[in-house]
Design a protein around this motif. Structure first.
Motif, PDB file in Angstrom:
ATOM      1  N   LEU A 185       0.820  -1.212   0.000  1.00 45.57           N
ATOM      2  CA  LEU A 185       0.000   0.000   0.000  1.00 45.57           C
ATOM      3  C   LEU A 185       0.852   1.259   0.000  1.00 45.57           C
ATOM      4  CD1 LEU A 185      -2.951  -0.906   2.402  1.00 45.57           C
ATOM      5  CD2 LEU A 185      -2.940  -0.806  -0.098  1.00 45.57           C
ATOM      6  N   ALA A 186       2.021   1.209   0.602  1.00 44.35           N
ATOM      7  CA  ALA A 186       2.910   2.373   0.600  1.00 44.35           C
ATOM      8  C   ALA A 186       3.371   2.686  -0.819  1.00 44.35           C
ATOM      9  CB  ALA A 186       4.114   2.124   1.511  1.00 44.35           C
ATOM     10  N   LEU A 187       3.706   1.638  -1.583  1.00 44.74           N
ATOM     11  CA  LEU A 187       4.098   1.859  -2.972  1.00 44.74           C
ATOM     12  C   LEU A 187       2.899   2.339  -3.784  1.00 44.74           C
ATOM     13  CD1 LEU A 187       6.076   1.794  -5.303  1.00 44.74           C
ATOM     14  CD2 LEU A 187       5.647  -0.665  -5.548  1.00 44.74           C
ATOM     15  N   ALA A 188       1.717   1.803  -3.513  1.00 45.66           N
ATOM     16  CA  ALA A 188       0.510   2.249  -4.216  1.00 45.66           C
ATOM     17  C   ALA A 188       0.268   3.739  -3.981  1.00 45.66           C
ATOM     18  CB  ALA A 188      -0.700   1.439  -3.757  1.00 45.66           C
ATOM     19  N   ARG A 189       0.429   4.176  -2.739  1.00 44.14           N
ATOM     20  CA  ARG A 189       0.261   5.607  -2.442  1.00 44.14           C
ATOM     21  C   ARG A 189       1.312   6.444  -3.169  1.00 44.14           C
ATOM     22  NH1 ARG A 189      -0.171   3.637   2.860  1.00 44.14           N
ATOM     23  NH2 ARG A 189       1.882   4.519   3.394  1.00 44.14           N
ATOM     24  N   ALA A 190       2.547   5.939  -3.183  1.00 52.78           N
ATOM     25  CA  ALA A 190       3.623   6.667  -3.853  1.00 52.78           C
ATOM     26  C   ALA A 190       3.348   6.802  -5.345  1.00 52.78           C
ATOM     27  CB  ALA A 190       4.953   5.953  -3.627  1.00 52.78           C
ATOM     28  N   LEU A 191       2.919   5.721  -5.993  1.00 49.18           N
ATOM     29  CA  LEU A 191       2.633   5.770  -7.427  1.00 49.18           C
ATOM     30  C   LEU A 191       1.508   6.755  -7.725  1.00 49.18           C
ATOM     31  CD1 LEU A 191       2.832   1.971  -8.378  1.00 49.18           C
ATOM     32  CD2 LEU A 191       4.513   3.756  -8.877  1.00 49.18           C
ATOM     33  N   SER A 192       0.470   6.728  -6.890  1.00 51.93           N
ATOM     34  CA  SER A 192      -0.656   7.644  -7.097  1.00 51.93           C
ATOM     35  C   SER A 192      -0.199   9.088  -6.958  1.00 51.93           C
ATOM     36  CB  SER A 192      -1.772   7.346  -6.086  1.00 51.93           C
ATOM     37  OG  SER A 192      -2.307   6.057  -6.285  1.00 51.93           O
ATOM     38  N   ARG A 193       0.619   9.350  -5.954  1.00 53.06           N
ATOM     39  CA  ARG A 193       1.081  10.718  -5.716  1.00 53.06           C
ATOM     40  C   ARG A 193       2.010  11.184  -6.838  1.00 53.06           C
ATOM     41  NH1 ARG A 193       2.819  11.818   0.318  1.00 53.06           N
ATOM     42  NH2 ARG A 193       0.676  11.055   0.453  1.00 53.06           N
ATOM     43  N   ILE A 194       2.931  10.317  -7.247  1.00 49.52           N
ATOM     44  CA  ILE A 194       3.857  10.686  -8.327  1.00 49.52           C
ATOM     45  C   ILE A 194       3.085  10.922  -9.625  1.00 49.52           C
ATOM     46  CG2 ILE A 194       5.784   9.908  -9.748  1.00 49.52           C
ATOM     47  CD1 ILE A 194       6.684   8.217  -7.312  1.00 49.52           C
ATOM     48  N   GLY A 195       2.138  10.017  -9.928  1.00 42.57           N
ATOM     49  CA  GLY A 195       1.360  10.155 -11.157  1.00 42.57           C
ATOM     50  C   GLY A 195       0.553  11.431 -11.194  1.00 42.57           C
ATOM     51  N   GLU A 196      -0.045  11.791 -10.067  1.00 41.46           N
ATOM     52  CA  GLU A 196      -0.840  13.010 -10.010  1.00 41.46           C
ATOM     53  C   GLU A 196       0.038  14.246 -10.191  1.00 41.46           C
ATOM     54  OE1 GLU A 196      -3.936  15.524  -9.891  1.00 41.46           O
ATOM     55  OE2 GLU A 196      -4.015  13.336 -10.004  1.00 41.46           O
ATOM     56  N   MET A 197       1.183  14.271  -9.520  1.00 48.54           N
ATOM     57  CA  MET A 197       2.064  15.433  -9.628  1.00 48.54           C
ATOM     58  C   MET A 197       2.690  15.545 -11.014  1.00 48.54           C
ATOM     59  SD  MET A 197       3.918  15.640  -5.888  1.00 48.54           S
ATOM     60  CE  MET A 197       4.636  17.251  -6.281  1.00 48.54           C
ATOM     61  N   ALA A 198       2.940  14.390 -11.661  1.00 50.39           N
ATOM     62  CA  ALA A 198       3.542  14.412 -12.995  1.00 50.39           C
ATOM     63  C   ALA A 198       2.612  15.039 -14.031  1.00 50.39           C
ATOM     64  CB  ALA A 198       3.922  13.001 -13.425  1.00 50.39           C
ATOM     65  N   ARG A 199       1.326  15.141 -13.708  1.00 47.46           N
ATOM     66  CA  ARG A 199       0.379  15.751 -14.638  1.00 47.46           C
ATOM     67  C   ARG A 199       0.592  17.254 -14.760  1.00 47.46           C
ATOM     68  NH1 ARG A 199      -4.061  12.553 -15.921  1.00 47.46           N
ATOM     69  NH2 ARG A 199      -4.204  10.588 -14.778  1.00 47.46           N
ATOM     70  N   TRP A 200       1.077  17.863 -13.693  1.00 43.47           N
ATOM     71  CA  TRP A 200       1.210  19.318 -13.740  1.00 43.47           C
ATOM     72  C   TRP A 200       2.611  19.829 -13.434  1.00 43.47           C
ATOM     73  CZ3 TRP A 200       2.383  21.329  -8.869  1.00 43.47           C
ATOM     74  CH2 TRP A 200       2.067  20.530  -7.766  1.00 43.47           C
ATOM     75  N   VAL A 201       3.525  18.928 -13.092  1.00 37.56           N
ATOM     76  CA  VAL A 201       4.932  19.312 -12.906  1.00 37.56           C
ATOM     77  C   VAL A 201       5.743  18.669 -14.033  1.00 37.56           C
ATOM     78  CG1 VAL A 201       6.938  19.283 -11.390  1.00 37.56           C
ATOM     79  CG2 VAL A 201       4.640  19.445 -10.407  1.00 37.56           C
ATOM     80  N   GLY A 202       6.267  19.465 -14.930  1.00 41.24           N
ATOM     81  CA  GLY A 202       6.966  18.930 -16.094  1.00 41.24           C
ATOM     82  C   GLY A 202       8.381  18.471 -15.789  1.00 41.24           C
ATOM     83  N   ASN A 203       8.971  17.772 -16.756  1.00 41.88           N
ATOM     84  CA  ASN A 203      10.346  17.312 -16.667  1.00 41.88           C
ATOM     85  C   ASN A 203      11.021  17.665 -17.997  1.00 41.88           C
ATOM     86  OD1 ASN A 203      12.766  15.761 -16.703  1.00 41.88           O
ATOM     87  ND2 ASN A 203      11.899  14.322 -15.242  1.00 41.88           N
ATOM     88  N   GLU A 204      11.696  18.808 -18.032  1.00 43.45           N
ATOM     89  CA  GLU A 204      12.260  19.308 -19.284  1.00 43.45           C
ATOM     90  C   GLU A 204      13.311  18.372 -19.866  1.00 43.45           C
ATOM     91  OE1 GLU A 204      13.683  23.246 -18.735  1.00 43.45           O
ATOM     92  OE2 GLU A 204      11.706  24.084 -18.265  1.00 43.45           O
ATOM     93  N   ASP A 205      14.121  17.772 -19.005  1.00 37.79           N
ATOM     94  CA  ASP A 205      15.156  16.854 -19.508  1.00 37.79           C
ATOM     95  C   ASP A 205      14.523  15.645 -20.184  1.00 37.79           C
ATOM     96  OD1 ASP A 205      17.361  18.363 -18.672  1.00 37.79           O
ATOM     97  OD2 ASP A 205      17.265  17.546 -16.657  1.00 37.79           O
ATOM     98  N   ALA A 206      13.427  15.134 -19.616  1.00 38.01           N
ATOM     99  CA  ALA A 206      12.744  13.993 -20.226  1.00 38.01           C
ATOM    100  C   ALA A 206      12.108  14.386 -21.555  1.00 38.01           C
ATOM    101  CB  ALA A 206      11.683  13.449 -19.272  1.00 38.01           C
TER     102      ALA A 206
END
Length: 289
Positions: free
Chosen positions: A218-239
């Protein structure tokens, strides 16, 4: 051994695609040159692709004094998994994300962004690190890093070919123009699909390996959800500048972009989270049954 065989086969397939693009650019001569370049590229990708990827993201070695929690977690999890402790790197980027790279467990590295360190609780961070260690332990990093490097090279060569056109040998046939364009489009597309298939298949396995190592799916599930949500609005210019490397990350760093709409480098995040939650339910049932 299975991963080494798979990597060798992938190198052969991507070399053939590289030659196909070379043929589209300059006929038989182009194919021959592409074969030599691909051979050199395979050698370089095997030995230094990890350093190239780390350099592309400006990753710096994690100073234990500056990042004690990160270094200690990687050390503890690696020892628990019975594997060599990989090198740890930090990327100065706001988007929370992480990836692993290296040709084998003895030459592996884990890289995390500063955004990840600030966004996750310790149990969630441990889940992400365990996911990356699972990739290293099963030698996924060799396959994924080499494939990402060669797929990117094929795409770049195809773009050059489309810009500058083919040689005399290609232009000699009235059908060469259409065939050449199709070739130059299909070769990088096929390379990308091969790369994505590899990435998707291994993400589920790495999630399961992380859950087993930490005992906290469940800790990894929470982490994936949080990372996925933030990746929607926080860009990664190098990527965005190196889209072929997107498959290396635990969550697609290009989420929400046009590229992501066409090709998904990872299995659906919702399904990954659902699988981890089912693992937690099974574990609970086993403990209480």
């Amino acid at each position: 051994m299975a991963n080494l065989i798979r990597t060798g086969l992938l190198m052969a397939v991507l070399t053939a695609l590289f030659m196909a693009v070379g043929y589209g650019l300059a006929g038989g001569t182009g194919a021959a040159v592409a074969f030599v370049v691909a051979g050199a590229g395979n050698f370089v990708a095997y030995w230094v692709a990890d350093r190239a990827v780390l350099a592309a993201y400006g990753a710096q070695p994690a100073d234990p004094a500056a990042f004690p929690r990160l270094v200690a977690l990687v050390d503890r999890l690696a020892r628990k998994a019975g594997m060599a402790v990989p090198r740890v790197f930090v990327i100065d980027a706001d988007q929370p994300n992480a990836f692993a790279t290296g040709r084998d467990p003895a030459h592996a590295a884990v890289a995390v962004t500063t955004g990840l360190l600030g966004a996750l609780e310790e149990a969630e961070l441990a889940g992400v690190l365990a996911h990356e260690l699972s990739h290293i332990r099963h030698r996924d990093t060799l396959t994924m890093t080499v494939t990402a490097t060669l797929a990117g090279a094929i795409g770049m060569m195809s773009n050059l070919a489309l810009i500058f056109g083919g040689g005399d040998e290609r232009r000699a046939s009235p059908f060469s123009g259409i065939a050449g364009v199709l070739l130059l489009v299909l070769a990088p597309l096929t390379a990308t699909l091969v790369q994505l298939a590899i990435s998707r298949a291994r993400e589920y396995a790495a999630d399961a390996g992380a859950a087993a190592l930490t005992g906290q799916p469940l800790a990894l599930a929470r982490a994936l959800s949080r990372i996925g949500e933030m990746a929607r609005w926080v860009g990664n210019e190098d990527a965005e500048r190196n889209p072929a490397t997107a498959s290396l990350f635990i969550v697609n760093p290009l989420a929400g972009t046009a590229f992501d709409a066409l090709f998904a480098t990872h299995p659906p995040l919702r399904e990954r989270v659902a699988r981890l939650r089912r693992m937690a339910q099974f574990d609970a049932a086993g403990l209480t049954g």
